[in-house]
Design a protein around this motif. Sequence first.
Motif, PDB file in Angstrom:
ATOM      1  N   ALA A  17       0.680  -0.690   0.176  1.00  0.00           N
ATOM      2  CA  ALA A  17      -0.151   0.247  -0.130  1.00  0.00           C
ATOM      3  C   ALA A  17       0.618   1.312   0.100  1.00  0.00           C
ATOM      4  O   ALA A  17       0.717   2.205  -0.534  1.00  0.00           O
ATOM      5  N   MET A  18       1.704   1.039   0.834  1.00  0.00           N
ATOM      6  CA  MET A  18       3.044   2.463   0.487  1.00  0.00           C
ATOM      7  C   MET A  18       3.304   2.525  -0.331  1.00  0.00           C
ATOM      8  O   MET A  18       3.902   3.471  -1.222  1.00  0.00           O
ATOM      9  N   PHE A  19       3.881   1.520  -1.132  1.00  0.00           N
ATOM     10  CA  PHE A  19       4.399   1.578  -2.561  1.00  0.00           C
ATOM     11  C   PHE A  19       3.578   2.200  -3.390  1.00  0.00           C
ATOM     12  O   PHE A  19       4.012   2.914  -4.660  1.00  0.00           O
ATOM     13  N   CYS A  20       2.438   1.898  -3.274  1.00  0.00           N
ATOM     14  CA  CYS A  20       1.099   2.480  -4.391  1.00  0.00           C
ATOM     15  C   CYS A  20       1.652   3.735  -4.220  1.00  0.00           C
ATOM     16  O   CYS A  20       1.048   4.353  -5.398  1.00  0.00           O
ATOM     17  N   HIS A  21       1.077   4.553  -3.057  1.00  0.00           N
ATOM     18  CA  HIS A  21       1.308   6.042  -2.798  1.00  0.00           C
ATOM     19  C   HIS A  21       3.223   6.741  -3.736  1.00  0.00           C
ATOM     20  O   HIS A  21       2.937   7.533  -4.184  1.00  0.00           O
ATOM     21  N   LEU A  22       4.253   5.451  -3.116  1.00  0.00           N
ATOM     22  CA  LEU A  22       5.413   6.170  -3.520  1.00  0.00           C
ATOM     23  C   LEU A  22       5.664   5.831  -4.704  1.00  0.00           C
ATOM     24  O   LEU A  22       6.380   7.094  -5.151  1.00  0.00           O
ATOM     25  N   ALA A  23       5.275   5.135  -5.401  1.00  0.00           N
ATOM     26  CA  ALA A  23       5.537   5.024  -7.134  1.00  0.00           C
ATOM     27  C   ALA A  23       4.870   6.878  -7.860  1.00  0.00           C
ATOM     28  O   ALA A  23       5.170   6.262  -8.800  1.00  0.00           O
ATOM     29  N   ALA A  24       4.007   7.395  -6.931  1.00  0.00           N
ATOM     30  CA  ALA A  24       4.074   8.182  -7.736  1.00  0.00           C
ATOM     31  C   ALA A  24       5.233   8.767  -8.387  1.00  0.00           C
ATOM     32  O   ALA A  24       4.912  10.233  -9.464  1.00  0.00           O
ATOM     33  N   PHE A  25       6.474   8.710  -7.832  1.00  0.00           N
ATOM     34  CA  PHE A  25       7.336   9.925  -7.350  1.00  0.00           C
ATOM     35  C   PHE A  25       8.347   9.228  -9.494  1.00  0.00           C
ATOM     36  O   PHE A  25       9.199   9.453  -9.286  1.00  0.00           O
ATOM     37  N   CYS A  26       7.220   7.866  -9.561  1.00  0.00           N
ATOM     38  CA  CYS A  26       7.894   7.904 -10.867  1.00  0.00           C
ATOM     39  C   CYS A  26       7.820   9.167 -11.807  1.00  0.00           C
ATOM     40  O   CYS A  26       8.716   8.676 -13.160  1.00  0.00           O
ATOM     41  N   GLY A  27       6.893   9.731 -11.698  1.00  0.00           N
ATOM     42  CA  GLY A  27       6.684  11.135 -12.656  1.00  0.00           C
ATOM     43  C   GLY A  27       7.831  11.916 -12.929  1.00  0.00           C
ATOM     44  O   GLY A  27       7.610  12.930 -13.386  1.00  0.00           O
ATOM     45  N   CYS A  28       8.845  11.812 -11.778  1.00  0.00           N
ATOM     46  CA  CYS A  28      10.159  12.115 -11.520  1.00  0.00           C
ATOM     47  C   CYS A  28      10.936  11.668 -12.958  1.00  0.00           C
ATOM     48  O   CYS A  28      11.863  11.770 -13.568  1.00  0.00           O
ATOM     49  N   LEU A  29      11.128  10.693 -13.116  1.00  0.00           N
ATOM     50  CA  LEU A  29      11.915   9.965 -13.873  1.00  0.00           C
ATOM     51  C   LEU A  29      11.117   9.759 -15.630  1.00  0.00           C
ATOM     52  O   LEU A  29      12.254   9.711 -16.435  1.00  0.00           O
ATOM     53  N   PHE A  30      10.183   9.238 -15.489  1.00  0.00           N
ATOM     54  CA  PHE A  30       9.877   9.730 -17.191  1.00  0.00           C
ATOM     55  C   PHE A  30       7.695  10.453 -17.227  1.00  0.00           C
ATOM     56  O   PHE A  30       7.613   9.857 -16.244  1.00  0.00           O
ATOM     57  N   LEU A  35       1.082   8.635 -12.691  1.00  0.00           N
ATOM     58  CA  LEU A  35       0.364   7.595 -12.313  1.00  0.00           C
ATOM     59  C   LEU A  35       0.042   5.933 -13.263  1.00  0.00           C
ATOM     60  O   LEU A  35      -0.933   4.910 -13.027  1.00  0.00           O
ATOM     61  N   LEU A  36       1.256   6.081 -14.395  1.00  0.00           N
ATOM     62  CA  LEU A  36       1.494   4.181 -14.764  1.00  0.00           C
ATOM     63  C   LEU A  36       2.163   3.849 -13.079  1.00  0.00           C
ATOM     64  O   LEU A  36       1.339   2.731 -13.004  1.00  0.00           O
ATOM     65  N   GLY A  37       2.594   4.298 -12.407  1.00  0.00           N
ATOM     66  CA  GLY A  37       3.035   3.799 -11.253  1.00  0.00           C
ATOM     67  C   GLY A  37       1.821   3.099 -10.008  1.00  0.00           C
ATOM     68  O   GLY A  37       2.272   2.047 -10.032  1.00  0.00           O
ATOM     69  N   PRO A  38       1.334   3.636  -9.961  1.00  0.00           N
ATOM     70  CA  PRO A  38       0.331   3.161  -8.823  1.00  0.00           C
ATOM     71  C   PRO A  38      -0.298   2.562  -9.820  1.00  0.00           C
ATOM     72  O   PRO A  38      -1.048   1.618  -8.539  1.00  0.00           O
ATOM     73  N   LEU A  39      -0.919   2.871 -11.052  1.00  0.00           N
ATOM     74  CA  LEU A  39      -1.736   1.820 -11.756  1.00  0.00           C
ATOM     75  C   LEU A  39      -0.918   0.491 -11.697  1.00  0.00           C
ATOM     76  O   LEU A  39      -1.832  -0.626 -11.606  1.00  0.00           O
ATOM     77  N   ILE A  40      -0.188   0.617 -12.275  1.00  0.00           N
ATOM     78  CA  ILE A  40       0.658  -0.741 -12.356  1.00  0.00           C
ATOM     79  C   ILE A  40       0.345  -1.586 -10.875  1.00  0.00           C
ATOM     80  O   ILE A  40      -0.049  -2.667 -10.853  1.00  0.00           O
ATOM     81  N   ILE A  41       1.043  -0.958  -9.961  1.00  0.00           N
ATOM     82  CA  ILE A  41       1.132  -2.086  -8.414  1.00  0.00           C
ATOM     83  C   ILE A  41      -0.381  -2.547  -8.101  1.00  0.00           C
ATOM     84  O   ILE A  41      -0.532  -3.263  -7.760  1.00  0.00           O
ATOM     85  N   TRP A  42      -1.497  -0.943  -8.445  1.00  0.00           N
ATOM     86  CA  TRP A  42      -2.807  -1.662  -8.139  1.00  0.00           C
ATOM     87  C   TRP A  42      -3.190  -2.758  -8.944  1.00  0.00           C
ATOM     88  O   TRP A  42      -4.035  -3.251  -8.069  1.00  0.00           O
TER      89      TRP A  42
END
Length: 120
Positions: A17-30, A35-42
């Motif tokens: 659940a924590m990774f779902c929230h933190l995956a938003a920081f993938c927006g700093c990379l691409f 959107l894609l980080g939380p979506l994929i983990i969820w």
Amino acid sequence: MSDSQFPKPAREVRQWAMFCHLAAFCGCLFPFGNLLGPLIIWQLKKDDDPFLDAQGKEALNFQITVSIAITISLMLMVVLIGFPMFALVGIGALVLTIIAAIKANEGLDYRYPFTWRLVK
């Protein structure tokens, strides 16, 4: 009912659940990584636990709201009001994402303020 009446999710569930929230920081990379980080983990983990499903939806809904606010800010940069709005949205998203990740890791059902909940 108070939160203490519900059992605390398992450690692994809380971490995902924590990774779902933190995956938003993938927006700093691409682009659109927020959107894609939380979506994929969820999508990968939503069937494992109801807490994880709820937090994944919450993270995704917040990032959709942030993306809309950033887009509006970029358009308003033509009339200069977009620059402070962009900064405010960015700082708010950073702070609220970190708070949500900490709360999710503690097993608390965190709800972001100012969020348009499109994914139900």
